[in-house]
Design a protein around this motif. Structure first.
Motif, PDB file in Angstrom:
ATOM      1  N   LEU A  16      20.596  42.752  59.511  1.00 55.07           N
ATOM      2  CA  LEU A  16      20.668  42.213  58.162  1.00 55.07           C
ATOM      3  C   LEU A  16      21.735  41.124  58.091  1.00 55.07           C
ATOM      4  N   GLY A  17      21.677  40.321  57.020  1.00 58.39           N
ATOM      5  CA  GLY A  17      22.785  39.422  56.754  1.00 58.39           C
ATOM      6  C   GLY A  17      22.484  37.945  56.741  1.00 58.39           C
ATOM      7  N   GLY A  18      21.362  37.497  57.292  1.00 59.83           N
ATOM      8  CA  GLY A  18      21.086  36.066  57.291  1.00 59.83           C
ATOM      9  C   GLY A  18      22.133  35.292  58.073  1.00 59.83           C
ATOM     10  N   CYS A  19      22.897  34.446  57.377  1.00 58.61           N
ATOM     11  CA  CYS A  19      23.933  33.632  58.028  1.00 58.61           C
ATOM     12  C   CYS A  19      25.273  34.361  58.141  1.00 58.61           C
ATOM     13  N   ILE A  20      25.294  35.628  57.823  1.00 60.96           N
ATOM     14  CA  ILE A  20      26.510  36.422  57.994  1.00 60.96           C
ATOM     15  C   ILE A  20      26.331  37.224  59.281  1.00 60.96           C
ATOM     16  N   ARG A  21      27.048  36.831  60.301  1.00 60.56           N
ATOM     17  CA  ARG A  21      26.828  37.402  61.636  1.00 60.56           C
ATOM     18  C   ARG A  21      28.169  37.468  62.365  1.00 60.56           C
ATOM     19  N   THR A  22      28.599  38.662  62.720  1.00 59.36           N
ATOM     20  CA  THR A  22      29.878  38.879  63.394  1.00 59.36           C
ATOM     21  C   THR A  22      29.631  39.522  64.747  1.00 59.36           C
ATOM     22  N   GLU A  23      30.287  38.988  65.790  1.00 55.61           N
ATOM     23  CA  GLU A  23      30.115  39.540  67.134  1.00 55.61           C
ATOM     24  C   GLU A  23      31.441  39.505  67.888  1.00 55.61           C
ATOM     25  N   ASN A  24      31.575  40.427  68.831  1.00 58.03           N
ATOM     26  CA  ASN A  24      32.706  40.421  69.758  1.00 58.03           C
ATOM     27  C   ASN A  24      32.296  39.596  70.975  1.00 58.03           C
ATOM     28  N   LEU A  25      32.494  38.294  70.879  1.00 66.22           N
ATOM     29  CA  LEU A  25      32.060  37.396  71.945  1.00 66.22           C
ATOM     30  C   LEU A  25      32.851  37.612  73.224  1.00 66.22           C
ATOM     31  N   PHE A  26      34.141  37.919  73.061  1.00 63.23           N
ATOM     32  CA  PHE A  26      35.020  38.149  74.206  1.00 63.23           C
ATOM     33  C   PHE A  26      35.852  39.394  73.907  1.00 63.23           C
ATOM     34  N   GLU A  27      36.210  40.127  74.924  1.00 59.84           N
ATOM     35  CA  GLU A  27      36.840  41.425  74.737  1.00 59.84           C
ATOM     36  C   GLU A  27      38.088  41.318  73.851  1.00 59.84           C
ATOM     37  N   GLY A  28      38.057  42.077  72.767  1.00 58.99           N
ATOM     38  CA  GLY A  28      39.189  42.123  71.858  1.00 58.99           C
ATOM     39  C   GLY A  28      39.154  41.086  70.749  1.00 58.99           C
ATOM     40  N   TYR A  29      38.156  40.186  70.762  1.00 59.96           N
ATOM     41  CA  TYR A  29      38.077  39.110  69.772  1.00 59.96           C
ATOM     42  C   TYR A  29      36.853  39.307  68.878  1.00 59.96           C
ATOM     43  N   THR A  30      37.053  39.216  67.572  1.00 61.90           N
ATOM     44  CA  THR A  30      35.986  39.369  66.595  1.00 61.90           C
ATOM     45  C   THR A  30      35.703  38.014  65.955  1.00 61.90           C
ATOM     46  N   HIS A  31      34.512  37.469  66.227  1.00 60.44           N
ATOM     47  CA  HIS A  31      34.152  36.126  65.769  1.00 60.44           C
ATOM     48  C   HIS A  31      33.065  36.192  64.698  1.00 60.44           C
ATOM     49  N   ASP A  32      33.246  35.408  63.635  1.00 64.17           N
ATOM     50  CA  ASP A  32      32.155  35.142  62.694  1.00 64.17           C
ATOM     51  C   ASP A  32      31.366  33.959  63.228  1.00 64.17           C
ATOM     52  N   LEU A  33      30.157  34.224  63.698  1.00 70.49           N
ATOM     53  CA  LEU A  33      29.396  33.173  64.368  1.00 70.49           C
ATOM     54  C   LEU A  33      28.945  32.062  63.430  1.00 70.49           C
ATOM     55  N   LEU A  34      28.599  32.408  62.199  1.00 71.16           N
ATOM     56  CA  LEU A  34      28.074  31.400  61.274  1.00 71.16           C
ATOM     57  C   LEU A  34      29.013  31.274  60.080  1.00 71.16           C
TER      58      LEU A  34
END
Length: 537
Positions: free
Chosen positions: A41-59
């Motif tokens: 869910l979320g459309g353009c709201i997307r959060t991922e741990n791209l690198f260990e220990g880092y939380t990125h909002d992709l969009l």
């Protein structure tokens, strides 16, 4: 397919406007079903741990529009119960030029005006005057136009009251300022190139360029609102806002399902008597006893989801124009970046550009299919507000560009090879990311040595994440005057009225509809207002 109830309202898509609409309806006692084609869910709201220990909002990352919206004011108690929190700081935005000249503005109109005045005498006073006019003299009309249904009785009352207050000449003067370009306004009202460079990039945040009609109003309003309200982020990552909305909807009897590709809007009757009765998903009919609400683009709605579409509406849908493409680059750093101006480390979003003229040139290059040789970009620092997104001592940079071509014809610098088919590919994406990294080194000497990881997201990647971002357009359609306000997404011989389509009980929301793109949930709120009244306390 999961067993689904037949609700009163079906919402197609799960972006911010969908979640806002569904949550308001659920809280007000309606049974709601949200259907999302993607696996989340979320459309353009997307959060991922791209690198260990880092939380990125992709969009999407910043929520100034959301926390100031009427929908949030109503839902705030429910969302806070689910643990939703926002982080703010004392700074708002800023500018850094390749020469190192920069400014880090505080989150206060008066204080920011003083800061600007010290660097650009006269322009701090001009900015304060502009902000006061926006938020006092013009506030009722500006925010009323953006926050109400253009075809509602309340809109007629607003225009009538403003006519009595301003007279015809006053309304015409407001309309004139509303379609003026940013370049024309800034060359008349501002005395320094630095001030123009500071404000001009904010025009890009609705897909316009400083030379385009209406860019003055949008640029001024966006810049002043950010300085006044800041750039809040969601603590722990943006996806927590999706999780909070989901819990609110479910706790009030609603359902949300992913992996549900809606193939058709089912209707009964024809012509003016046509009404929506539900949707078709994988050959299964799901009925809606009251309404269907679609968060899609006009080309999707009228080109594939509906069968019985009038020639006028179809022609208008085919003529709907998408704007320039966007791109994201995410950096995980082992330490805070070595800014040329140490104060910039405190600023949520800093723009990088040489000048207003360079912004205009880059827009023109993109319009002509060229990769800009000196692109403008926003440097987001979510860890300045929410340190929990990175390991101790670490940092995140959220980079956004908004002046790129959707289809490639060349590179303005003559350095990047363009594929024969004109499509974005991995090589072009990484070459553009390299260009941005090199520009960052100009204002952060030694920046590259701090990089733990880098992920670039091209216009093609954006569309793969969310099909509403056609060609990588982050705003689902240009916000030029012919596609804004009463005319968003279009006017088709009186058969469509903003969110109400020609099909009874079928409503259209999302960035392609009034009041346009952003994270306010504005169109979802307006449709929820129409479909349900507030539950009595």
């Amino acid at each position: 397919m999961a067993t689904l109830s037949n609700p009163q309202v079906i919402v197609v898509g799960s972006g911010m406007n969908s979640l806002m609409c569904a949550a308001l309806l659920a809280v007000r006692g309606k049974s709601v079903l949200v259907l999302e084609r993607n696996d989340r869910l979320g459309g353009c709201i997307r959060t991922e741990n791209l690198f260990e220990g880092y939380t990125h909002d992709l969009l999407s990352c910043w929520y100034s529009l959301f926390v100031g919206s009427p929908g949030y004011q109503e839902l705030e108690p429910f969302l806070k119960k689910q643990g939703l929190e926002f982080a703010q700081c004392d700074y708002s935005t800023g500018l850094v030029q390749p020469s190192g000249k920069s400014i880090a503005l505080k989150r206060d109109i008066a204080q920011a005006a003083q800061q600007l005045e010290s660097l650009a005498p006269g322009d701090g006073v001009a900015f304060r005057k502009m902000a006061d006019k926006l938020f006092t003299e013009d506030a009722a009309l500006t925010f009323g136009l953006l926050g109400q249904n253009p075809y509602s009785g309340s809109m007629l009352k607003l225009l009538f009251s403003q006519w009595r207050q301003r007279g015809v000449d006053g309304l015409l003067d407001f309309a004139k300022s509303g379609i003026e370009s940013f370049r024309r306004w800034s060359e008349r009202e501002l005395q320094h190139d630095f001030s123009r460079a500071l404000m001009a990039p904010w025009v890009l945040h609705t897909g316009l360029g400083p030379d385009e009609a209406s860019s003055a109003l949008i640029g001024k309003l966006t810049f002043a609102a950010v300085v006044a309200g800041g750039m809040p982020v969601v603590k722990g990552g943006s996806y927590r806002i999706v999780e909070a909305f989901t819990k609110v909807i479910e706790q009030h009897g609603g359902q949300l399902q992913t992996g549900m590709h809606v193939e058709k809007i089912m209707t009964q009757g024809s012509g003016k008597n046509s009404r929506a009765t539900g949707v078709m998903v994988d050959g299964q009919m799901i009925h809606a006893s009251e309404s269907v609400v679609c968060n899609v683009t006009p080309t999707q709605l009228y080109g594939s989801l509906l069968d019985d579409v009038s020639p006028q509406v179809m022609q208008s849908a085919k003529g709907y124009r998408y704007g320039r493409a966007g791109m994201q680059i995410h950096f995980a750093l082992s330490a805070p970046p070595p800014w040329c101006n140490p104060e910039l480390i405190n600023v949520p979003l800093v723009h990088f550009t040489e000048s207003m003229e360079q912004v205009c040139l880059s827009v023109t290059q993109a319009n002509n299919g060229l990769l800009p040789d000196k692109p403008t970009f926003g440097i987001g620092q979510p860890t300045a507000l929410d340190p929990s997104r990175a390991p101790d001592g670490g940092w995140i940079l959220w980079i956004q560009m908004q002046e790129l071509p959707r289809y490639l014809k060349g590179d303005a610098a003559g350095e990047i090879s363009i594929p024969d088919d004109g499509r974005w590919n991995e090589d072009v994406r990484e070459a553009v990311a390299d260009r941005i990294q090199q520009r960052l080194e100009l204002v952060m000497p030694g920046f590259s040595s701090l990089i733990v990881g880098r992920k670039a997201i091209s216009p093609a990647d954006l569309e793969n994440y969310n099909c509403n971002l056609v060609g990588g357009d982050p705003y689902s359609g240009t916000c030029s005057p012919d596609q804004f306000f009463w005319l968003r997404p279009f006017a088709a011989s009186g058969q469509t009225k903003t969110h109400q389509t020609a099909v009874k009980n079928l409503f259209h929301i999302g960035a392609s509809t009034h009041p346009g793109p952003g994270l306010s949930g504005g169109s979802g709120y307006l449709v929820a207002q129409k479909l349900a009244t507030k539950r009595r306390k």
